[in-house]
Design an enzyme around this catalytic site. Structure first.
Site, mmCIF file in Angstrom:
data_model
loop_
_atom_site.group_PDB
_atom_site.id
_atom_site.type_symbol
_atom_site.label_atom_id
_atom_site.label_comp_id
_atom_site.label_asym_id
_atom_site.label_seq_id
_atom_site.Cartn_x
_atom_site.Cartn_y
_atom_site.Cartn_z
ATOM 1 N N TYR A 1 -75.077 -42.017 -72.592
ATOM 2 C CA TYR A 1 -75.185 -41.917 -74.053
ATOM 3 C C TYR A 1 -74.823 -43.061 -75.056
ATOM 4 C CZ TYR A 1 -74.611 -36.670 -73.613
ATOM 5 O OH TYR A 1 -74.333 -35.573 -72.964
ATOM 6 N N TYR B 1 -75.935 -31.294 -77.894
ATOM 7 C CA TYR B 1 -74.439 -30.539 -78.352
ATOM 8 C C TYR B 1 -74.345 -32.675 -78.702
ATOM 9 C CZ TYR B 1 -71.932 -32.088 -74.436
ATOM 10 O OH TYR B 1 -71.291 -33.278 -73.637
ATOM 11 N N ARG B 2 -74.439 -33.716 -78.619
ATOM 12 C CA ARG B 2 -73.932 -35.011 -78.023
ATOM 13 C C ARG B 2 -76.023 -35.784 -77.774
ATOM 14 N NH1 ARG B 2 -70.231 -36.322 -73.200
ATOM 15 N NH2 ARG B 2 -69.488 -38.230 -73.503
#
Ligand code: ADP
Length: 564
Positions: free
Chosen positions: A106, A507-508
């Protein structure tokens, strides 16, 4: 290989020259102590999971010198964090707090705005501040990792009494993961839902405690989540409204046993029936934890490389007939489910029989307990995670494509990054699906088609909650091939677009895709983003705190072409 020690030109934040940057750094050193400020002018060595670089995203998806901080500061206390924030307001200097900075897939430790100051909270603020054995909770500083918490509980003689819900890998920050709304696999798998109380430094440098701890001398700060008045905690997750300097977490009392199991579904099409069968079990909490269902091919990557299975791959995605061969060789189903039942054996054994009976209409379904699985089976590692024991074997699948494989070490250390040509890159695409066979199939078909089109294998897992599934798709590429990195970037953007068209959102996000994802949450002309921006502008008028996090930009950045 040799460690690159070449000096590199510092990337300054927007509107800074070398001269103003150096003056700002002088001011910061006086504020914090020179030994706690580092200029990021060294080489960009990628390191690996065990050696997290703070100089850049070790898994860069854009050019690796784009998301780089100009400097790194290591506060030792909440007061230090406040002082840094006040300093940043004086200089209008963008900040990027991290707890540990792993943030695998991420964006790692990297800031969204080049030249930001990374605040490495974890380096010095890494204490377990309190553990309450009876109430089963703890109070943590941001630098406490899952493995550190696990070790600390053991040290206090509580290892057998209180379990930690760990994600796939144990090296991340407990606080950081909850703030990014990460998940684990026990009944406490929704990490943010287990938090209780937090201390936050706001963008103006003020500090606030939320929940019961907003009362001085509170005796129930880690027992009751809501406190009194508006419930603001969620505002500080996936956001850029504050820096969290401590957080309470619930711990799981040892339930008296755990029965981990594996179900193999032989055929590709079993996905629909498997998920539809799981749905009522999840909703009713017959299965009360966060089980996972993933492609057998992802499991086979834990055991061996693509090269090993298919020497003739020439960089192509694995076609269906080879996939079936690999699964046969590893004795894996097309879909592999890992679940666990909690409690003493005389409860979990009969429960397991019930679970089995629900699946018996699916052809060729196979159940395995640990005693039925060979020693090398990944079930044993999942079993550890289900019992709150941090593990690192999940890293093994990085060996799937060439240039991976440093991942066998069991030592977890944070040391200066070393160059590692053997590390490949990854990016997570993480849409939410209903616990519904047709949703799951729609997403898998789309992901498979799109990843294959860009030359990647579809490697996907569903983490199953009561009413939704986190579908995690990893895009792995070879660092030595820039064209693969560029393909990965294109691929994820197409995935985001195509899922939004069907009503599926993520979601992310990776820092590089936050803008794309935020722009899909655009009901009523982007009302949600506008509200986020309104809050941003009122809490952080100078726009210093994590500009661009989750696609929320402060006023001074909006309309300036910052979105990517
Ligand atoms: P990991 O636990 O994987 O090491 P990080 O520490 O990198 O995760 O945190 C992930 C992201 O969450 C960071 O990039 C940052 O945006 C945010 N974050 C982490 N810790 C804090 C914190 N204490 N306060 C505010 N934001 C945080």
């Amino acid at each position: 290989g040799p460690v690159d020690t070449q000096k590199r030109q510092v990337t300054y934040p927007p509107n800074f020259t070398q001269e103003t940057f150096e003056r700002a750094m002088g001011d910061l050193r006086r504020t914090l102590g020179a030994q706690h400020v580092e200029i990021n002018d060294g080489p960009l060595n990628d390191g690996n999971y065990y050696h997290v670089p703070l100089s850049h995203d070790g898994y860069a998806v854009l050019e690796k010198d784009y998301f780089v901080p100009s400097a790194i500061a290591c506060p030792g206390s909440t007061a230090d964090v406040q002082a840094i924030v006040k300093w940043a307001n004086r200089w209008v200097f963008p900040l990027w707090p991290i707890s540990v900075g792993r943030n695998l897939g991420y964006g790692g430790s990297a800031p969204r705005v080049p030249g930001s100051l990374v605040i490495d909270l974890g380096r010095r603020m890494n204490k377990v501040l309190a553990v309450d054995e009876k109430a089963a909770n703890c109070l943590l500083q941001p630098g406490v990792t899952y493995i550190a918490l696990y070790e600390e509980l053991k040290r206090r003689g509580l290892g057998d009494k209180l379990w930690v819900d760990v994600p796939d890998l144990g090296g991340g920050s407990v606080v950081g993961n909850a703030l990014d709304r990460g998940v684990g696999y026990t009944p406490y798998g929704d990490h943010f839902a287990q938090h209780c109380g937090m201390e936050v430094v706001l963008a103006n440098g003020e500090v606030v405690r939320l929940g019961m701890d907003s009362m001085p001398g509170s005796k129930t700060g880690q027992c009751f989540q809501y406190g009194y008045g508006p419930y603001l905690d969620g505002m500080f997750t996936q956001s850029n409204y504050g820096i969290v300097t401590q957080m309470g977490m619930f711990l799981m009392p040892n339930p008296g046993g755990v029965l981990p199991f594996m179900i193999s579904f032989k055929n590709k099409d079993d996905l629909v029936e498997a998920v539809n069968t799981l749905q009522p079990m999840m909703a009713s909490r017959l299965l009360g934890n966060v089980p996972s269902l993933r492609t057998g091919m992802w499991d086979s990557a834990v055991y061996n490389s693509k090269e090993h299975y298919w020497p003739d791959h020439q960089g192509r995605p694995v076609p269906e007939e080879i996939e079936l061969e690999i699964l046969k060789k590893e004795d894996l189903g097309y879909w592999v489910f890992y679940g666990a039942l909690y409690g003493p054996e005389d409860i979990t054994r009969p429960q397991f029989d019930i679970v089995k009976s629900r699946f018996k209409h699916i052809k060729d379904v196979r159940f395995q307990l640990r005693e039925d699985a060979p020693a090398r089976s990944y079930l044993h590692d999942r079993a550890a995670v289900f019992a709150g024991v941090p593990t690192f074997r999940e890293l093994a699948w990085h060996q799937w494509i060439p240039n991976a494989g440093e991942v066998r070490s069991s030592q977890l250390v944070c040391a200066p990054a070393e160059p590692s040509s053997r590390v490949n890159r990854q990016l997570f695409f993480a849409p939410i699906s209903g616990v519904s066979g047709s949703d799951a199939r729609a997403q898998v078909d789309m992901c498979k088609k799109i990843t294959n089109k860009y030359g990647f294998d579809y490697l996907g897992t569903f983490y199953i909650g009561q009413r939704e599934m986190h579908h995690i798709v990893t895009i792995l590429w070879d660092r030595s091939k820039p064209e693969q990195r560029i393909a990965a970037d294109k691929c994820i953007r197409e995935l985001i677009r195509s899922h939004a068209e069907l009503g599926y959102g993520e979601y992310r996000s990776h820092i590089a895709t936050a803008d794309d994802i935020m722009s899909t949450y655009n009901w009523n002309d982007g009302a949600f983003r506008k509200l986020c921006e309104q809050l941003k502008d009122s809490l952080d008028p100078n726009g210093i705190l994590q500009p661009g996090r989750s696609g929320v930009w402060p006023k001074s950045y909006r309309g300036q072409g910052w979105e990517i």
